[in-house]
Design a protein around this motif. Structure first.
Motif, PDB file in Angstrom:
ATOM      1  N   LEU A 125       0.798  -1.223   0.000  1.00 50.04           N
ATOM      2  CA  LEU A 125       0.000   0.000   0.000  1.00 50.04           C
ATOM      3  C   LEU A 125       0.835   1.280   0.000  1.00 50.04           C
ATOM      4  O   LEU A 125       0.523   2.210  -0.748  1.00 50.04           O
ATOM      5  CB  LEU A 125      -0.989  -0.007   1.166  1.00 50.04           C
ATOM      6  CG  LEU A 125      -2.130  -1.012   1.014  1.00 50.04           C
ATOM      7  CD1 LEU A 125      -3.015  -0.987   2.256  1.00 50.04           C
ATOM      8  CD2 LEU A 125      -2.931  -0.748  -0.231  1.00 50.04           C
ATOM      9  N   PRO A 126       1.896   1.391   0.796  1.00 48.51           N
ATOM     10  CA  PRO A 126       2.690   2.631   0.740  1.00 48.51           C
ATOM     11  C   PRO A 126       3.237   2.905  -0.672  1.00 48.51           C
ATOM     12  O   PRO A 126       3.272   4.063  -1.107  1.00 48.51           O
ATOM     13  CB  PRO A 126       3.825   2.389   1.736  1.00 48.51           C
ATOM     14  CG  PRO A 126       3.251   1.408   2.711  1.00 48.51           C
ATOM     15  CD  PRO A 126       2.379   0.498   1.870  1.00 48.51           C
ATOM     16  N   GLU A 127       3.622   1.866  -1.381  1.00 48.36           N
ATOM     17  CA  GLU A 127       4.123   2.042  -2.747  1.00 48.36           C
ATOM     18  C   GLU A 127       2.999   2.492  -3.688  1.00 48.36           C
ATOM     19  O   GLU A 127       3.203   3.344  -4.544  1.00 48.36           O
ATOM     20  CB  GLU A 127       4.735   0.731  -3.245  1.00 48.36           C
ATOM     21  CG  GLU A 127       5.457   0.859  -4.567  1.00 48.36           C
ATOM     22  CD  GLU A 127       6.102  -0.447  -4.998  1.00 48.36           C
ATOM     23  OE1 GLU A 127       6.341  -0.578  -6.208  1.00 48.36           O
ATOM     24  OE2 GLU A 127       6.375  -1.312  -4.148  1.00 48.36           O
ATOM     25  N   LEU A 128       1.807   1.935  -3.507  1.00 46.79           N
ATOM     26  CA  LEU A 128       0.650   2.367  -4.307  1.00 46.79           C
ATOM     27  C   LEU A 128       0.346   3.830  -4.039  1.00 46.79           C
ATOM     28  O   LEU A 128       0.156   4.617  -4.973  1.00 46.79           O
ATOM     29  CB  LEU A 128      -0.572   1.503  -3.992  1.00 46.79           C
ATOM     30  CG  LEU A 128      -1.886   1.971  -4.622  1.00 46.79           C
ATOM     31  CD1 LEU A 128      -1.828   1.874  -6.149  1.00 46.79           C
ATOM     32  CD2 LEU A 128      -3.057   1.170  -4.064  1.00 46.79           C
ATOM     33  N   PHE A 129       0.308   4.216  -2.773  1.00 49.70           N
ATOM     34  CA  PHE A 129       0.021   5.610  -2.424  1.00 49.70           C
ATOM     35  C   PHE A 129       1.073   6.550  -3.003  1.00 49.70           C
ATOM     36  O   PHE A 129       0.749   7.627  -3.500  1.00 49.70           O
ATOM     37  CB  PHE A 129      -0.067   5.784  -0.908  1.00 49.70           C
ATOM     38  CG  PHE A 129      -1.156   4.982  -0.256  1.00 49.70           C
ATOM     39  CD1 PHE A 129      -2.357   4.712  -0.902  1.00 49.70           C
ATOM     40  CD2 PHE A 129      -0.981   4.475   1.019  1.00 49.70           C
ATOM     41  CE1 PHE A 129      -3.368   3.969  -0.288  1.00 49.70           C
ATOM     42  CE2 PHE A 129      -1.974   3.737   1.648  1.00 49.70           C
ATOM     43  CZ  PHE A 129      -3.170   3.483   0.986  1.00 49.70           C
ATOM     44  N   ASP A 130       2.338   6.134  -2.958  1.00 48.88           N
ATOM     45  CA  ASP A 130       3.409   6.956  -3.550  1.00 48.88           C
ATOM     46  C   ASP A 130       3.207   7.113  -5.048  1.00 48.88           C
ATOM     47  O   ASP A 130       3.407   8.204  -5.600  1.00 48.88           O
ATOM     48  CB  ASP A 130       4.779   6.338  -3.275  1.00 48.88           C
ATOM     49  CG  ASP A 130       5.221   6.480  -1.833  1.00 48.88           C
ATOM     50  OD1 ASP A 130       4.593   7.275  -1.078  1.00 48.88           O
ATOM     51  OD2 ASP A 130       6.183   5.785  -1.443  1.00 48.88           O
ATOM     52  N   ALA A 131       2.830   6.029  -5.733  1.00 50.50           N
ATOM     53  CA  ALA A 131       2.607   6.092  -7.186  1.00 50.50           C
ATOM     54  C   ALA A 131       1.443   7.025  -7.507  1.00 50.50           C
ATOM     55  O   ALA A 131       1.506   7.800  -8.473  1.00 50.50           O
ATOM     56  CB  ALA A 131       2.343   4.689  -7.737  1.00 50.50           C
ATOM     57  N   ILE A 132       0.391   6.977  -6.706  1.00 52.10           N
ATOM     58  CA  ILE A 132      -0.758   7.871  -6.917  1.00 52.10           C
ATOM     59  C   ILE A 132      -0.333   9.321  -6.706  1.00 52.10           C
ATOM     60  O   ILE A 132      -0.658  10.194  -7.517  1.00 52.10           O
ATOM     61  CB  ILE A 132      -1.915   7.487  -5.973  1.00 52.10           C
ATOM     62  CG1 ILE A 132      -2.526   6.144  -6.421  1.00 52.10           C
ATOM     63  CG2 ILE A 132      -2.981   8.591  -5.938  1.00 52.10           C
ATOM     64  CD1 ILE A 132      -3.523   5.559  -5.438  1.00 52.10           C
ATOM     65  N   ARG A 133       0.401   9.580  -5.641  1.00 49.40           N
ATOM     66  CA  ARG A 133       0.844  10.958  -5.369  1.00 49.40           C
ATOM     67  C   ARG A 133       1.757  11.484  -6.473  1.00 49.40           C
ATOM     68  O   ARG A 133       1.632  12.640  -6.889  1.00 49.40           O
ATOM     69  CB  ARG A 133       1.546  11.021  -4.020  1.00 49.40           C
ATOM     70  CG  ARG A 133       0.582  10.912  -2.861  1.00 49.40           C
ATOM     71  CD  ARG A 133       1.288  11.121  -1.513  1.00 49.40           C
ATOM     72  NE  ARG A 133       0.330  10.970  -0.441  1.00 49.40           N
ATOM     73  CZ  ARG A 133       0.166   9.862   0.272  1.00 49.40           C
ATOM     74  NH1 ARG A 133       0.925   8.795   0.057  1.00 49.40           N
ATOM     75  NH2 ARG A 133      -0.751   9.810   1.231  1.00 49.40           N
ATOM     76  N   LEU A 134       2.660  10.650  -6.942  1.00 48.22           N
ATOM     77  CA  LEU A 134       3.561  11.069  -8.016  1.00 48.22           C
ATOM     78  C   LEU A 134       2.784  11.390  -9.284  1.00 48.22           C
ATOM     79  O   LEU A 134       3.020  12.426  -9.915  1.00 48.22           O
ATOM     80  CB  LEU A 134       4.603   9.960  -8.295  1.00 48.22           C
ATOM     81  CG  LEU A 134       5.594  10.265  -9.406  1.00 48.22           C
ATOM     82  CD1 LEU A 134       6.417  11.503  -9.084  1.00 48.22           C
ATOM     83  CD2 LEU A 134       6.489   9.066  -9.627  1.00 48.22           C
ATOM     84  N   ALA A 135       1.859  10.536  -9.667  1.00 49.06           N
ATOM     85  CA  ALA A 135       1.057  10.780 -10.870  1.00 49.06           C
ATOM     86  C   ALA A 135       0.211  12.042 -10.722  1.00 49.06           C
ATOM     87  O   ALA A 135       0.109  12.844 -11.649  1.00 49.06           O
ATOM     88  CB  ALA A 135       0.170   9.575 -11.175  1.00 49.06           C
ATOM     89  N   ALA A 136      -0.374  12.255  -9.551  1.00 47.09           N
ATOM     90  CA  ALA A 136      -1.202  13.432  -9.321  1.00 47.09           C
ATOM     91  C   ALA A 136      -0.368  14.704  -9.350  1.00 47.09           C
ATOM     92  O   ALA A 136      -0.830  15.741  -9.822  1.00 47.09           O
ATOM     93  CB  ALA A 136      -1.946  13.307  -8.003  1.00 47.09           C
TER      94      ALA A 136
END
Length: 124
Positions: A108-119
């Motif tokens: 989950l932390p990696e998913l959240f990081d990927a979402i934040r980076l894309a946003a």
């Protein structure tokens, strides 16, 4: 706040993704969609910053939907999610306009990081 739309044809997976995103500070789930028609309608109505999109949507192709989403006025960023991630899928995803691909086994932390980076790319 990052406004996220979740698109997955499996109700349990979609509900699980929505639940973990709702629990993460700084993220707001604006809806969940089953397929292309629902996703396009929600993007137009809810104006998410990012669409978390399953590559396989039953009879539909998530890459095709990604292309359609990226052509929308005020197009959201798209992050694809898949059970199987390889170099070929990464290339296809980037060609379709996605910011990347994450595996369903991703922590989950990696998913959240990927979402934040894309946003962040959208905000830039």
């Amino acid at each position: 706040m990052i406004r996220v739309l979740v698109v997955d044809d499996h109700p349990v997976v979609r509900a699980g993704m929505e639940a973990v995103l709702r629990a993460e500070p700084g993220m707001v789930v604006v809806g969940g969609a089953v397929g292309p028609h629902d996703a396009l309608a929600l993007v137009r109505r809810a104006r998410p910053d990012l669409v978390l999109l399953d590559v396989h949507l039953g009879p539909h192709d998530g890459l095709d939907l990604c292309r359609l989403l990226r052509r929308e006025p005020a197009a959201p960023e798209v992050l694809l999610i898949s059970a199987t991630v390889d170099g070929s899928l990464h290339r296809e995803a980037l060609a379709a306009g996605a910011r990347g691909v994450v595996g369903k086994e991703t922590d989950l932390p990696e998913l959240f990081d990927a979402i934040r980076l894309a946003a962040r790319r959208r905000a830039a």
